[in-house]
Design an enzyme around this catalytic site. Sequence first.
Site, short mmCIF file in Angstrom:
data_model
loop_
_atom_site.label_atom_id
_atom_site.label_comp_id
_atom_site.label_asym_id
_atom_site.label_seq_id
_atom_site.Cartn_x
_atom_site.Cartn_y
_atom_site.Cartn_z
N GLY A 159 0.86 -1.19 0.00
CA GLY A 159 0.00 0.00 0.00
C GLY A 159 0.89 1.24 0.00
O GLY A 159 2.03 1.20 -0.49
N ILE A 161 2.44 2.83 2.46
CA ILE A 161 3.69 2.75 3.24
C ILE A 161 4.64 1.73 2.61
O ILE A 161 5.84 2.01 2.43
CB ILE A 161 3.40 2.44 4.72
CG1 ILE A 161 2.56 3.57 5.33
CG2 ILE A 161 4.71 2.24 5.50
CD1 ILE A 161 2.09 3.34 6.75
N THR A 239 6.81 -2.83 11.17
CA THR A 239 6.37 -1.48 11.59
C THR A 239 4.86 -1.36 11.38
O THR A 239 4.35 -0.25 11.25
CB THR A 239 7.10 -0.38 10.78
OG1 THR A 239 6.89 -0.60 9.38
CG2 THR A 239 8.57 -0.32 11.07
N SER A 240 4.16 -2.50 11.32
CA SER A 240 2.71 -2.42 11.06
C SER A 240 1.91 -2.62 12.34
O SER A 240 1.58 -1.62 13.01
CB SER A 240 2.32 -3.43 9.98
OG SER A 240 2.72 -4.74 10.35
N GLU A 270 1.56 -4.85 23.56
CA GLU A 270 2.12 -3.52 23.44
C GLU A 270 1.51 -2.63 24.51
O GLU A 270 0.27 -2.60 24.58
CB GLU A 270 1.78 -2.97 22.06
CG GLU A 270 2.78 -1.95 21.58
CD GLU A 270 2.56 -1.58 20.12
OE1 GLU A 270 1.97 -0.51 19.91
OE2 GLU A 270 2.96 -2.35 19.24
N HIS A 289 6.89 1.73 19.13
CA HIS A 289 5.83 2.16 18.20
C HIS A 289 5.98 3.65 17.84
O HIS A 289 5.12 4.48 18.15
CB HIS A 289 4.43 1.89 18.80
CG HIS A 289 3.36 1.77 17.76
ND1 HIS A 289 2.26 0.96 17.90
CD2 HIS A 289 3.20 2.38 16.55
CE1 HIS A 289 1.47 1.08 16.83
NE2 HIS A 289 2.03 1.94 16.00
N ILE A 290 7.10 3.96 17.18
CA ILE A 290 7.41 5.36 16.87
C ILE A 290 7.41 5.63 15.37
O ILE A 290 7.96 6.63 14.91
CB ILE A 290 8.77 5.78 17.48
CG1 ILE A 290 9.91 4.86 17.01
CG2 ILE A 290 8.70 5.83 19.00
CD1 ILE A 290 11.31 5.37 17.37
N GLY A 291 6.78 4.76 14.59
CA GLY A 291 6.79 4.91 13.13
C GLY A 291 6.37 6.31 12.67
O GLY A 291 6.95 6.88 11.75
C1 DGY Z 1 -1.04 4.33 12.87
O1 DGY Z 1 -1.40 5.49 12.62
O2 DGY Z 1 -1.77 3.37 12.68
C2 DGY Z 1 0.33 4.15 13.36
O3 DGY Z 1 0.56 2.88 13.85
C3 DGY Z 1 0.68 5.20 14.40
O4 DGY Z 1 2.05 5.35 14.35
#
Ligand code: DGY
Length: 329
Positions: A159, A161, A239-240, A270, A289-291
């Site tokens: 998608g 990302i 990172t999902s 988490e 969780h800092i994406g």
């Molecule tokens: C989201 O917006 O779903 C992300 O995980 C937050 O960083």
Amino acid sequence: MNNSSLPLVLVSHTLPDGWLDNLENHCRMVIGPKDANELSTELENFLPEAEGLFTLLTINVNEALLSKTPKLKVVSNMAVGYDNVDLDACTQRGIPVGNTPGVLTDGTADLTMAIMLAAARRIIEANLDARQGRWKTWSPTGWLGKDLRGATLGIIGMGQIGSAVAERATGFGMKIIFSDPNPDLVKAEGLKAKHVPLETLIKDSDFISLHIPLTPETYHLINEDTLKRIKPTSLLINTSRGPIVDSNALIKALEGGWIAGAALDVTDPEPLPQYHRLFELPNCLIVPHIGSATWNTRRQMAERACENLIAGLKGRQLPYCVNPEVYNS
Ligand code: DGY
């Protein structure tokens, strides 16, 4: 603003000054504490009067909560993911749910590259060794890692990302393969990326990066069986959402050398408890969780969430609605 004719909105968390300014003329707000994993008791008490809910991803918007909100007109989740919201329950009640797509694509893709590189080049370990007196000399075999150039990156979920990661990884000279539940919808124009069956991706990738939403279908997609089929030299990057990976299976895989390492921005559970086994494994890099954690990104997420909330309060279609079928009934 304390105008009691305005609708009441519950904001689950305190946000930085200014982030909710756009809401001020449209509603009265009751705001929860800064760090909360659930709706505070104070906010719970206001649920019967609430017409709007502004939530973060730690708040479970489920049947139990919705049953206390007879006046609710809109749920605005300040996240692109919305697995914390029972969408069917909202839709059945005619409540639109908003999310914040687009604005966190670059931030999350950057972080994916950052932890991929950090794991590949053993940055955390090397930094600790340097600080703690283990840097004795320039050693030809010290802190050897993996190259990105020429390596195959398998992206699960192409998608926005996933595509942004592919774009960055291409710049690093990686070969990109991807699998996606809806390959026909993938807009990979301009990207040199090859669609392959998940099976092939799992066994051929040197790095595997997850970019799919958490759904019943993707829960524990990465499990003991899949981990055993990944190359022992490969790194897994997530990172999902944490529960896409079975944590117990991952521990076995990292301990047993089934895979070389993992880099996780998200975990299950988490937050990960302080003494969790994953924290003890040197081949597992974990960040909290800092994406999307840049000032610019988070501010834009808040703006989108405010836009959704205002539209919902006014009975207009949300600009970013994840259950648009709500408008058909
Ligand atoms: C989201 O917006 O779903 C992300 O995980 C937050 O960083």
